[in-house]
Design a protein around this motif. Structure first.
Motif, short mmCIF file in Angstrom:
data_model
loop_
_atom_site.label_atom_id
_atom_site.label_comp_id
_atom_site.label_asym_id
_atom_site.label_seq_id
_atom_site.Cartn_x
_atom_site.Cartn_y
_atom_site.Cartn_z
N CYS A 1 -7.35 -0.13 48.15
CA CYS A 1 -7.57 0.50 49.45
C CYS A 1 -6.59 1.66 49.66
N THR A 2 -7.02 2.64 50.44
CA THR A 2 -6.20 3.81 50.72
C THR A 2 -5.97 3.93 52.22
N PHE A 3 -4.69 4.11 52.60
CA PHE A 3 -4.31 4.31 53.99
C PHE A 3 -3.66 5.69 54.09
N TYR A 4 -4.26 6.61 54.83
CA TYR A 4 -3.63 7.92 54.95
C TYR A 4 -3.92 8.57 56.30
N ASN A 5 -2.95 9.37 56.73
CA ASN A 5 -3.06 10.17 57.95
C ASN A 5 -3.31 9.34 59.19
N ASN A 6 -2.81 8.11 59.21
CA ASN A 6 -2.88 7.29 60.42
C ASN A 6 -1.67 7.60 61.29
N LYS A 7 -1.85 7.55 62.61
CA LYS A 7 -0.81 8.05 63.51
C LYS A 7 -0.53 7.05 64.62
N THR A 8 0.76 6.91 64.93
CA THR A 8 1.17 6.12 66.08
C THR A 8 1.88 7.01 67.07
N SER A 9 1.95 6.55 68.31
CA SER A 9 2.73 7.27 69.30
C SER A 9 4.21 7.02 69.02
N SER A 10 5.07 7.61 69.82
CA SER A 10 6.51 7.44 69.60
C SER A 10 6.94 5.98 69.69
N SER A 11 6.19 5.18 70.45
CA SER A 11 6.54 3.77 70.58
C SER A 11 5.68 2.88 69.70
N GLY A 12 4.68 3.47 69.02
CA GLY A 12 3.88 2.70 68.10
C GLY A 12 4.68 2.34 66.87
N ARG A 13 4.29 1.30 66.16
CA ARG A 13 5.16 0.76 65.13
C ARG A 13 4.87 1.28 63.72
N SER A 14 3.64 1.30 63.29
CA SER A 14 3.41 1.55 61.88
C SER A 14 1.93 1.74 61.61
N THR A 15 1.61 1.92 60.31
CA THR A 15 0.21 1.92 59.89
C THR A 15 -0.33 0.50 59.82
N ILE A 16 0.45 -0.40 59.21
CA ILE A 16 0.10 -1.82 59.13
C ILE A 16 1.22 -2.64 59.75
N PHE A 17 0.87 -3.53 60.64
CA PHE A 17 1.83 -4.44 61.25
C PHE A 17 1.48 -5.86 60.83
N ILE A 18 2.42 -6.52 60.17
CA ILE A 18 2.21 -7.91 59.73
C ILE A 18 3.10 -8.79 60.58
N SER A 19 2.49 -9.64 61.39
CA SER A 19 3.27 -10.49 62.28
C SER A 19 3.90 -11.64 61.49
N SER A 20 4.80 -12.34 62.14
CA SER A 20 5.49 -13.45 61.48
C SER A 20 4.54 -14.57 61.09
#
Length: 305
Positions: A243-262
């Motif tokens: 899979c390819t992840f590119y040019n994804n955007k978060t706001s200044s308070s957004g965390r990441s492209t992928i967020f993996i919870s605990s």
């Protein structure tokens, strides 16, 4: 007379090869029986309902296919798939074999009209959806409130998705797909320009007690605000292959492209992350649930911090 007999014979052979088939076309009518291109339905949900009734009548567990011809389809409210139904797009509207279609030349679009989710597959533990598939569709312009996906919501669902483009959808829970207590197998598909506001996942949110597998997928130009992840948030077990992840955007308070919870576990093999704004991956590890992220043979470059 001779021509009618030939058509009837061809349709009979089609049913033998592929099982029962219902047809949908932009030139059809919901007063038709949907059993041929000439008598196609106009609305996708009408075909789903007819297929579901046939599945219940047959009691044999076999799937029913719905062939949808090229064009744009707006149901007015969210579509609801049912068990043992294969929803197939990419037809020109005269094929007698599914293998004769040229789906790239016959774009089949399910459109939420920027007003409603394209699919709301919300079921329950007492009534689950299984053995269904969606292939060769563009799923676009869906809009949903929190706890729903702009393109699609799946609750208590087992679903295969292939060769689909999920684009320009918006939600407060997930711009693209939200899955809860579900199993999703997604391959050869694209998530493009989906947006989440005040919620978790731009392209998808695979919540706890769900399992998802992504292969040969592209996740690009999706966005998230607040605490969301532009690509997706994973609170369950997910696998990504090629899979390819590119040019994804978060706001200044957004965390990441992928967020993996605990509580999540994600496996990435032969994947590429590049030109994403913010961290390519945020792992929330509180030490309670063990290993939650595994990357093998992946390329990670030119992402933000």
């Amino acid at each position: 007379m001779k021509k009618s007999l030939i058509i009837a014979l061809v349709l009979s052979l089609t049913n033998l090869l592929f099982g029962e088939v219902f047809y949908v076309s932009t030139t059809g009518s919901d007063s038709n029986d949907g059993k041929s291109w000439e008598s196609a339905f106009a609305d996708v949900q009408t075909a789903i309902d007819a297929a579901h009734n046939l599945v219940r009548e047959n009691h044999d567990g076999n799937s029913v296919e719905i062939w949808v011809a090229k064009g744009v389809y707006k149901h007015g409210t969210a579509l609801r798939l049912e068990s043992n139904i294969s929803l197939c797009g990419g037809f020109s509207g005269d094929e007698t074999s599914k293998y004769d279609r040229q789906p790239e030349a016959n774009e089949t679009i399910l459109d939420g009209d920027n007003s409603y989710s394209v699919f709301d597959n919300s079921f329950s533990s007492d009534y689950e959806m299984s053995n269904s598939s969606i292939e060769w569709f563009i799923i676009q312009n869906g809009k949903a409130d929190f706890s729903y996906g702009g393109a699609m919501t799946c609750r208590y669902v087992s679903l295969n998705i292939s060769n689909c483009k999920i684009i320009n959808n918006y939600g407060s829970g997930s711009g693209g797909i939200l899955a809860y207590n579900s199993y999703l197998n997604i391959k050869d598909s694209e998530f493009i320009n989906n947006k989440v506001a005040n919620g978790p996942g731009g392209a998808f949110w695979i919540s706890s007690t769900s399992t998802a597998s992504f292969s040969n997928c592209t996740i690009s130009s999706n966005s998230a605000t607040t605490e969301g992840a532009a690509g997706g948030i994973l609170t369950s077990e997910c696998r990504f292959d090629n899979c390819t992840f590119y040019n994804n955007k978060t706001s200044s308070s957004g965390r990441s492209t992928i967020f993996i919870s605990s509580r999540g576990t994600a496996y990435f093999t032969n994947c590429t992350f590049y030109r994403n704004q913010g961290m390519f991956c945020y792992i929330q590890d509180d030490g309670t649930y063990g290993d939650i992220g595994d990357f093998k043979n992946c390329i990670i470059w030119n992402n933000g911090e």
